[in-house]
Design a protein around this motif. Structure first.
Motif, PDB file in Angstrom:
ATOM      1  N   THR A  64      -6.018  38.333   1.179  1.00 42.70           N
ATOM      2  CA  THR A  64      -5.452  38.504   2.201  1.00 42.70           C
ATOM      3  C   THR A  64      -6.611  38.343   3.662  1.00 42.70           C
ATOM      4  O   THR A  64      -5.241  38.282   4.954  1.00 42.70           O
ATOM      5  N   GLY A  65      -7.436  37.843   3.382  1.00 37.91           N
ATOM      6  CA  GLY A  65      -7.865  36.722   4.491  1.00 37.91           C
ATOM      7  C   GLY A  65      -7.889  35.609   5.047  1.00 37.91           C
ATOM      8  O   GLY A  65      -7.988  35.231   6.810  1.00 37.91           O
ATOM      9  N   LEU A  66      -6.608  35.423   4.538  1.00 41.00           N
ATOM     10  CA  LEU A  66      -6.172  33.892   4.698  1.00 41.00           C
ATOM     11  C   LEU A  66      -4.855  34.546   6.091  1.00 41.00           C
ATOM     12  O   LEU A  66      -4.659  33.243   6.559  1.00 41.00           O
ATOM     13  N   LEU A  67      -4.282  35.283   5.950  1.00 42.53           N
ATOM     14  CA  LEU A  67      -3.282  36.259   6.993  1.00 42.53           C
ATOM     15  C   LEU A  67      -4.406  37.233   8.535  1.00 42.53           C
ATOM     16  O   LEU A  67      -3.651  37.635   9.050  1.00 42.53           O
ATOM     17  N   LEU A  68      -5.569  37.159   8.204  1.00 39.44           N
ATOM     18  CA  LEU A  68      -6.240  36.822   9.155  1.00 39.44           C
ATOM     19  C   LEU A  68      -5.484  36.653  10.980  1.00 39.44           C
ATOM     20  O   LEU A  68      -6.583  37.135  12.003  1.00 39.44           O
ATOM     21  N   PHE A  69      -5.290  36.000  10.700  1.00 40.93           N
ATOM     22  CA  PHE A  69      -4.568  35.395  12.175  1.00 40.93           C
ATOM     23  C   PHE A  69      -3.218  36.301  12.431  1.00 40.93           C
ATOM     24  O   PHE A  69      -3.330  36.416  14.076  1.00 40.93           O
ATOM     25  N   VAL A  70      -3.037  37.699  11.709  1.00 40.42           N
ATOM     26  CA  VAL A  70      -2.019  37.798  12.358  1.00 40.42           C
ATOM     27  C   VAL A  70      -2.575  38.838  13.032  1.00 40.42           C
ATOM     28  O   VAL A  70      -2.216  39.153  14.305  1.00 40.42           O
ATOM     29  N   PRO A  71      -3.051  39.558  12.778  1.00 39.01           N
ATOM     30  CA  PRO A  71      -4.083  40.299  13.780  1.00 39.01           C
ATOM     31  C   PRO A  71      -4.715  39.920  15.243  1.00 39.01           C
ATOM     32  O   PRO A  71      -4.210  40.211  16.425  1.00 39.01           O
ATOM     33  N   ALA A  72      -4.929  38.818  15.570  1.00 34.00           N
ATOM     34  CA  ALA A  72      -5.165  37.973  16.430  1.00 34.00           C
ATOM     35  C   ALA A  72      -3.833  37.878  17.297  1.00 34.00           C
ATOM     36  O   ALA A  72      -4.201  37.927  18.384  1.00 34.00           O
ATOM     37  N   LEU A  73      -2.999  36.974  16.666  1.00 34.13           N
ATOM     38  CA  LEU A  73      -1.484  36.846  17.320  1.00 34.13           C
ATOM     39  C   LEU A  73      -1.289  38.641  17.773  1.00 34.13           C
ATOM     40  O   LEU A  73      -0.375  38.591  19.252  1.00 34.13           O
ATOM     41  N   ILE A 167      -7.966  35.691  24.286  1.00 40.82           N
ATOM     42  CA  ILE A 167      -6.907  34.050  24.432  1.00 40.82           C
ATOM     43  C   ILE A 167      -5.993  34.243  25.017  1.00 40.82           C
ATOM     44  O   ILE A 167      -5.906  34.012  25.665  1.00 40.82           O
ATOM     45  N   GLY A 168      -5.557  35.841  25.209  1.00 36.56           N
ATOM     46  CA  GLY A 168      -4.180  36.099  26.072  1.00 36.56           C
ATOM     47  C   GLY A 168      -4.873  36.466  27.423  1.00 36.56           C
ATOM     48  O   GLY A 168      -3.835  36.060  28.019  1.00 36.56           O
ATOM     49  N   VAL A 178       0.110  31.993  21.449  1.00 36.01           N
ATOM     50  CA  VAL A 178       0.274  31.936  20.649  1.00 36.01           C
ATOM     51  C   VAL A 178       0.431  30.982  19.497  1.00 36.01           C
ATOM     52  O   VAL A 178      -0.144  30.421  18.357  1.00 36.01           O
ATOM     53  N   GLY A 179       1.042  29.446  20.661  1.00 35.09           N
ATOM     54  CA  GLY A 179       0.160  28.476  19.978  1.00 35.09           C
ATOM     55  C   GLY A 179      -1.042  28.035  19.565  1.00 35.09           C
ATOM     56  O   GLY A 179      -1.357  27.136  18.286  1.00 35.09           O
ATOM     57  N   ILE A 180      -2.085  28.338  20.660  1.00 31.31           N
ATOM     58  CA  ILE A 180      -3.202  28.426  20.075  1.00 31.31           C
ATOM     59  C   ILE A 180      -3.914  29.046  18.631  1.00 31.31           C
ATOM     60  O   ILE A 180      -4.596  27.870  18.366  1.00 31.31           O
ATOM     61  N   VAL A 181      -3.286  30.164  18.668  1.00 34.11           N
ATOM     62  CA  VAL A 181      -3.706  31.054  17.498  1.00 34.11           C
ATOM     63  C   VAL A 181      -3.576  30.329  16.350  1.00 34.11           C
ATOM     64  O   VAL A 181      -4.203  30.116  15.831  1.00 34.11           O
ATOM     65  N   LEU A 182      -2.252  30.028  16.289  1.00 34.65           N
ATOM     66  CA  LEU A 182      -1.700  29.414  15.102  1.00 34.65           C
ATOM     67  C   LEU A 182      -2.136  28.157  15.427  1.00 34.65           C
ATOM     68  O   LEU A 182      -2.599  27.555  13.760  1.00 34.65           O
ATOM     69  N   GLY A 183      -2.075  27.219  15.931  1.00 35.98           N
ATOM     70  CA  GLY A 183      -2.781  25.509  15.944  1.00 35.98           C
ATOM     71  C   GLY A 183      -3.783  25.442  15.192  1.00 35.98           C
ATOM     72  O   GLY A 183      -4.063  24.879  14.105  1.00 35.98           O
TER      73      GLY A 183
END
Length: 265
Positions: A64-73, A167-168, A178-183
């Motif tokens: 589930t740690g692989l999806l921690l970018f979701v709360p960042a988004l 970041i926002g 959003v591009g920065i976070v995902l990138g």
């Protein structure tokens, strides 16, 4: 400050963000853990430790740690949406002290991220126990160890939300932020992991610190097995937590300081 915090909670729950966050938290927590548990880690390719071992439980939950970018988004979208829809001006008129308002935003979204993380962790634990019952497998970790691991995951989600807010606040443009976070999470950090010499710094990057905090080193271990590079050093869970807190502190300072020095346009 109390007025600002109440206002931020009111604004947050007047949007659909909490609903989407609830769906994402349950899907993130139960999804990967449930699928891996049903397949059986030992049946994966390459085979992994089974759920009857501490390592297998750690991998099932750690995914589930692989999806921690979701709360960042979510943190990123929450702050940039006000600039995108040009409601930030009205917000600042209601509470002219920008530092107070931005501090309230950070507090509210820290709580938001923590709740997200707790829901994600509870969903992961529920999926793990359900799959273990269906497959009649005795979990290889005690309830205390599992609760500790899930609590660390929830704390990481809260920190990542604050990182997203920072970041926002710095970028303001929603698509770019959003591009920065995902990138970063999908491209830059994986690239840094495989660069000779540079990969030794992985332990100090957000992903490496998160791996240390959650005790999930599967990605680093897999990379080491598939390449000729040496295994990157990992921090202790406490040090990993401190590194993440350091990043969150930087993001918090940026989230407060940047809007103080710029116009709203």
């Amino acid at each position: 400050m109390n007025h600002a915090i109440r206002g931020e909670f009111t604004r947050l729950f007047s949007t659909r963000l909490p609903l989407w966050a609830l769906i994402a938290a349950v899907a993130s927590g139960a999804g990967l853990t449930g699928v891996l548990g049903l397949i059986g880690p030992e049946n994966a390719s390459p085979p992994m430790p089974g759920l009857d071992t501490p390592e297998g439980v750690g991998i099932a939950v750690g995914l589930t740690g692989l999806l921690l970018f979701v709360p960042a988004l979510f943190g990123t979208v929450a702050i940039t949406s006000e600039y995108r829809h040009r409601t930030i001006g009205t917000t600042f008129l209601a509470i002219p002290r920008r530092g107070t308002l931005l501090g309230a935003k950070l507090f509210v979204y820290s709580i938001f991220g923590l709740v997200y993380g707790l829901l994600m962790s509870l969903s992961s634990a529920t999926a793990l126990w359900s799959v273990a019952a269906v497959r009649d497998v005795a979990l290889g970790a005690s309830a205390t160890d599992l609760a500790t691991l899930l609590t660390r995951m929830a704390a990481a989600a809260a920190i990542y939300t604050v990182l997203g807010v920072g970041i926002g606040a710095l970028v303001r443009n929603q698509l770019v932020a959003v591009g920065i976070v995902l990138g970063y999470f999908y491209f830059l950090e994986p690239v840094l992991m495989i660069l000779p010499g540079v990969h030794t710094l992985y332990q100090f990057l957000p992903g490496g610190a998160t791996a240390a905090l959650t005790d999930f080193t599967f990605l680093a271990d897999t990379l080491t097995q598939e390449t000729s590079m040496s295994e990157p050093a990992m921090l202790s869970p406490l040090t990993g937590a401190l590194v993440l807190v350091f990043y969150a502190a930087i993001a918090s300072v940026a989230a407060v300081a940047a809007p103080l020095r710029r116009d709203l346009a």
